[in-house]
Design a protein around this motif. Sequence first.
Motif, PDB file in Angstrom:
ATOM      1  N   UNK A 134     -49.946  54.692  39.861  1.00 38.21           N
ATOM      2  CA  UNK A 134     -50.591  54.379  38.586  1.00 38.21           C
ATOM      3  C   UNK A 134     -51.868  55.194  38.406  1.00 38.21           C
ATOM      4  N   UNK A 135     -52.634  55.380  39.477  1.00 42.65           N
ATOM      5  CA  UNK A 135     -53.833  56.225  39.403  1.00 42.65           C
ATOM      6  C   UNK A 135     -53.444  57.659  39.068  1.00 42.65           C
ATOM      7  N   UNK A 136     -52.399  58.174  39.739  1.00 41.59           N
ATOM      8  CA  UNK A 136     -51.954  59.539  39.453  1.00 41.59           C
ATOM      9  C   UNK A 136     -51.506  59.696  38.020  1.00 41.59           C
ATOM     10  N   UNK A 137     -50.813  58.702  37.477  1.00 36.55           N
ATOM     11  CA  UNK A 137     -50.395  58.740  36.079  1.00 36.55           C
ATOM     12  C   UNK A 137     -51.603  58.731  35.153  1.00 36.55           C
ATOM     13  N   UNK A 138     -52.583  57.892  35.461  1.00 30.23           N
ATOM     14  CA  UNK A 138     -53.797  57.825  34.639  1.00 30.23           C
ATOM     15  C   UNK A 138     -54.540  59.158  34.642  1.00 30.23           C
ATOM     16  N   UNK A 139     -54.661  59.772  35.812  1.00 30.58           N
ATOM     17  CA  UNK A 139     -55.334  61.073  35.912  1.00 30.58           C
ATOM     18  C   UNK A 139     -54.573  62.132  35.120  1.00 30.58           C
ATOM     19  N   UNK A 194     -50.970  67.090  36.387  1.00 35.06           N
ATOM     20  CA  UNK A 194     -52.333  67.589  36.264  1.00 35.06           C
ATOM     21  C   UNK A 194     -53.333  66.943  37.196  1.00 35.06           C
ATOM     22  N   UNK A 195     -54.468  67.627  37.368  1.00 33.87           N
ATOM     23  CA  UNK A 195     -55.619  67.109  38.113  1.00 33.87           C
ATOM     24  C   UNK A 195     -56.876  67.411  37.307  1.00 33.87           C
ATOM     25  N   UNK A 196     -57.910  66.610  37.513  1.00 33.00           N
ATOM     26  CA  UNK A 196     -59.124  66.659  36.698  1.00 33.00           C
ATOM     27  C   UNK A 196     -60.293  67.070  37.582  1.00 33.00           C
ATOM     28  N   UNK A 197     -60.762  68.301  37.424  1.00 34.94           N
ATOM     29  CA  UNK A 197     -61.788  68.866  38.302  1.00 34.94           C
ATOM     30  C   UNK A 197     -63.164  68.757  37.656  1.00 34.94           C
ATOM     31  N   UNK A 198     -63.780  67.610  37.807  1.00 29.84           N
ATOM     32  CA  UNK A 198     -65.122  67.387  37.260  1.00 29.84           C
ATOM     33  C   UNK A 198     -66.145  67.199  38.376  1.00 29.84           C
ATOM     34  N   UNK A 199     -65.918  66.243  39.265  1.00 23.75           N
ATOM     35  CA  UNK A 199     -66.912  65.897  40.293  1.00 23.75           C
ATOM     36  C   UNK A 199     -67.126  67.029  41.290  1.00 23.75           C
ATOM     37  N   UNK A 200     -68.341  67.062  41.827  1.00 24.64           N
ATOM     38  CA  UNK A 200     -68.709  68.031  42.866  1.00 24.64           C
ATOM     39  C   UNK A 200     -69.473  67.290  43.960  1.00 24.64           C
TER      40      UNK A 200
END
Length: 386
Positions: free
Chosen positions: A89-94, A125-131
């Motif tokens: 579910x987390x992967x789907x949300x991302x 997809x993946x979401x590359x925001x945090x560092x």
Amino acid sequence: MATTVDRLLPTEEAEALLELTRELATKELAPQVHDAEENGEFPAAAYALLGKSGLMSLPFAEQYGGGEQPYEVYLQVVEEIAAVWPSVAVGLSVHTLTASVVAANASQEQCATWLPRMLSGEWLGAYCLSEPQAGSDVSGIKTRARLDGSADNGEYVVSGTKQWISNGSCADYYILFARTGDHPTRGLSAFVVPADTAGMSFGAPEKKMGLACDVTTQVLFDQARIPVGHRIGEEGDGMKVALSALDSGRLGIAAVATGLAQGAMALAVGYARERQQFGKAIGEFQGLQFLLAELGVEVERARATYLHAARLKDAGRSFSRQASIAKLCASDAAMRVSTEAVQVLGGNGYTRDYPAERYFRDAKVTQIFEGTNQIQRMVIGRDLLK
């Protein structure tokens, strides 16, 4: 599952979608969960199944292969999946978060090129925001994208490190936020980066407390070259893109947390019906009935908050504060309910033979990602004081 959710859905089509989701979750996903989570396997087959079934495309336009469903319906699909397998579910949300960035901000040509593959499940997809130094503080992003060549057909040369990236090393594309200027808030830009981009690599998967199948890594950029045509929107729009998308992402996590709480509560209720002590089911003891009642209240309250926020979004109204309320309420509920589920199961709840301890471990991170619950309180408080 020992308890079911009495849902009020807007259409017969939505009811059919939720029934399909429950069937897939129960018959296809549930048998895989224990072994996959124990081994930390990336659930590629699960995402392929969801894509083939049309569940990766629900809140998007039909012209790109979407399901044209209200956000409130999509979120309830996420909740049903989370009740069985929170990692998926987390992967789907991302994934939905990444596709939403494209749908809301990319050009028509970019949408026509990318969205059909994203929504069919062909691409994940993946979401590359945090560092490492920039989590909730998006203005602290240091990954830099330098333009090489013309603004029409040049390339951006990207160097930097992203951290805590769900689907990291397993995704087909990455929504990247990188610094194209020095201004803290107007110097960020957003890009679509294919997974086979030269100069991009990945760290080892993080060894996390829970969500073992939500593979989380660093994403490393070392002079990676990204065509100008892969920038989403104008230079400097990245902060606006990131923050607007996060409101929807917080609703996704609220739905995940609510589903997790629902799954943990259902487990506790089922156990209380069957477990015998002193000659009767433990659910017949008033003290345990009161505890289960409190858990039921927590779950219903969490569901109500995310549905209210989703309905505001569907109506085209502001929902930022309500998204933060939903994320805060639902994730706190997930932690409370999963903790008490372990207690209801007693010694069995503390073993890996039952999923109670996995729900407990999975729940904690819902209070942390997509903005910690302390950040949500700041967002809510500031909005109230406007």
